[in-house]
Write a protein that holds these residues in place. Sequence first.
Motif, PDB file in Angstrom:
ATOM      1  N   THR A 179       4.566 -42.934  -7.119  1.00  0.00           N
ATOM      2  CA  THR A 179       3.643 -41.982  -7.723  1.00  0.00           C
ATOM      3  C   THR A 179       4.360 -40.967  -8.600  1.00  0.00           C
ATOM      4  OG1 THR A 179       1.838 -40.420  -7.268  1.00  0.00           O
ATOM      5  CG2 THR A 179       3.716 -40.367  -5.767  1.00  0.00           C
ATOM      6  N   ASP A 210      -6.654 -41.728 -10.833  1.00  0.00           N
ATOM      7  CA  ASP A 210      -6.003 -40.978 -11.912  1.00  0.00           C
ATOM      8  C   ASP A 210      -4.799 -41.718 -12.492  1.00  0.00           C
ATOM      9  OD1 ASP A 210      -4.136 -40.736  -9.910  1.00  0.00           O
ATOM     10  OD2 ASP A 210      -4.182 -38.546  -9.810  1.00  0.00           O
ATOM     11  N   GLU A 234       5.618 -31.487   2.288  1.00  0.00           N
ATOM     12  CA  GLU A 234       4.793 -31.376   3.491  1.00  0.00           C
ATOM     13  C   GLU A 234       4.560 -32.761   4.100  1.00  0.00           C
ATOM     14  OE1 GLU A 234       0.270 -29.999   4.801  1.00  0.00           O
ATOM     15  OE2 GLU A 234       0.973 -29.660   2.752  1.00  0.00           O
ATOM     16  N   THR A 236      -0.676 -43.126  -9.174  1.00  0.00           N
ATOM     17  CA  THR A 236      -0.087 -43.806  -8.025  1.00  0.00           C
ATOM     18  C   THR A 236      -0.409 -45.293  -8.068  1.00  0.00           C
ATOM     19  OG1 THR A 236      -0.455 -41.789  -6.732  1.00  0.00           O
ATOM     20  CG2 THR A 236       0.118 -43.783  -5.505  1.00  0.00           C
ATOM     21  N   ASP A 275      12.823 -31.939  -9.143  1.00  0.00           N
ATOM     22  CA  ASP A 275      12.432 -31.588 -10.512  1.00  0.00           C
ATOM     23  C   ASP A 275      13.637 -31.364 -11.413  1.00  0.00           C
ATOM     24  OD1 ASP A 275       9.707 -31.764 -10.105  1.00  0.00           O
ATOM     25  OD2 ASP A 275       9.507 -29.674  -9.506  1.00  0.00           O
ATOM     26  N   ALA A 311      -1.916 -33.324   2.108  1.00  0.00           N
ATOM     27  CA  ALA A 311      -0.645 -33.083   1.419  1.00  0.00           C
ATOM     28  C   ALA A 311      -0.554 -33.890   0.131  1.00  0.00           C
ATOM     29  CB  ALA A 311       0.521 -33.426   2.350  1.00  0.00           C
ATOM     30  N   ASN A 312      -0.737 -35.177   0.232  1.00  0.00           N
ATOM     31  CA  ASN A 312      -0.785 -36.058  -0.928  1.00  0.00           C
ATOM     32  C   ASN A 312      -1.759 -37.168  -0.558  1.00  0.00           C
ATOM     33  OD1 ASN A 312      -0.022 -38.429  -2.695  1.00  0.00           O
ATOM     34  ND2 ASN A 312       1.255 -36.836  -3.585  1.00  0.00           N
ATOM     35  N   ASP A 349       2.674 -38.121  -8.885  1.00  0.00           N
ATOM     36  CA  ASP A 349       2.026 -36.944  -8.314  1.00  0.00           C
ATOM     37  C   ASP A 349       2.885 -36.378  -7.193  1.00  0.00           C
ATOM     38  OD1 ASP A 349       0.404 -34.993  -7.284  1.00  0.00           O
ATOM     39  OD2 ASP A 349      -1.168 -36.356  -6.583  1.00  0.00           O
ATOM     40  N   ARG A 350       3.480 -35.227  -7.413  1.00  0.00           N
ATOM     41  CA  ARG A 350       4.383 -34.626  -6.438  1.00  0.00           C
ATOM     42  C   ARG A 350       3.667 -33.631  -5.515  1.00  0.00           C
ATOM     43  NH1 ARG A 350       9.628 -35.273  -7.660  1.00  0.00           N
ATOM     44  NH2 ARG A 350      10.190 -33.359  -6.570  1.00  0.00           N
ATOM     45  N   THR A 351       2.349 -33.568  -5.610  1.00  0.00           N
ATOM     46  CA  THR A 351       1.585 -32.629  -4.802  1.00  0.00           C
ATOM     47  C   THR A 351       1.843 -32.845  -3.306  1.00  0.00           C
ATOM     48  OG1 THR A 351      -0.174 -32.653  -6.460  1.00  0.00           O
ATOM     49  CG2 THR A 351      -0.715 -31.749  -4.291  1.00  0.00           C
ATOM     50  N   GLY A 352       2.285 -31.809  -2.634  1.00  0.00           N
ATOM     51  CA  GLY A 352       2.436 -31.854  -1.188  1.00  0.00           C
ATOM     52  C   GLY A 352       3.481 -32.817  -0.660  1.00  0.00           C
ATOM     53  N   ILE A 353       4.417 -33.242  -1.494  1.00  0.00           N
ATOM     54  CA  ILE A 353       5.387 -34.262  -1.068  1.00  0.00           C
ATOM     55  C   ILE A 353       6.283 -33.765   0.062  1.00  0.00           C
ATOM     56  CG2 ILE A 353       7.474 -35.491  -1.808  1.00  0.00           C
ATOM     57  CD1 ILE A 353       4.831 -36.859  -2.523  1.00  0.00           C
TER      58      ILE A 353
END
Length: 201
Positions: free
Chosen positions: A125, A103, A133, A106, A175, A9-10, A127-131
Motif C-alpha cells: 500500500t 482508492d 499503530e 492498496t 518518510d 489504524a489502516n 497509504d501510511r495511515t495508522g501503520i
Amino acid sequence: MILPAAAAANAELSEVIVHCTDPKAEAASITESLSAAGWTTVVPDDFERAARHLGDGGFLLTQTVEEPQALMQLREAEFRKALSRVKRKTSDYFYSATLQSADLATVVNVHWKRQGNRLQCSAATADRTGIEELGAHIASLTSKGRASDTGPSLHYVAATGKDDPLRVWLSAVKDETTAVFSAAPLLATVGLFAEYFPRRD
C-alpha cells in the motif's frame, strides 16, 4: 477476527489480515469477502501495475534499504516474482486472485497452493495511515512478536517460529528514506505478508 482493536489504524491492511489469518477461510472466500467490502479484481490490462505495486511491497519485506544503485535490480526481481503470481491462472493445484482497494492505494494477491495446503496473502500500500499503530498491534499478537527499527525502515512481526500457525509481517519505509528512491519512486511504501498455517482441512 484477530484485529478488532486495530481495525481503524489502516482499514485496508486490517481487512487483509483478518480474512487471511482466519483458519477456516479458503482462498475463494477471502476474495469474496474482500469484494463484498468494496475491493475490485485487477483486470489483465492492469496486471503489470499491480505487480509493480506488490513488488515494491515485497522488496520492503525482504531487503534492506541501502545503496540506491542496487535498489532497482532488487525491486525488479520482486516485481517479476509478483507478476508470476498475478498472472497465474487458477487451477486445481493453484489459486491466485489480485484485488485493489477502492482508492487504488492498496493491492493484495491471494494465493493458494494445493501442495502443503498453503494459503497466503501478499499486500502492498501507499497509504501510511495508522501503520505504526497497526504494526504495534501485530507485534503484540504472539508471545514472541517484535518490532524493530533498522533506520531506513520499520518492521513488525507476529510469529513465534516455523511451527507457529499465525504469521504476519509488516514493513514500512520511513518518510525520510523515500528520497533514496527519487529516481524511481516507490509505488508502495508498506509491504504486508499474512497467513495462518497449517490450515484446517
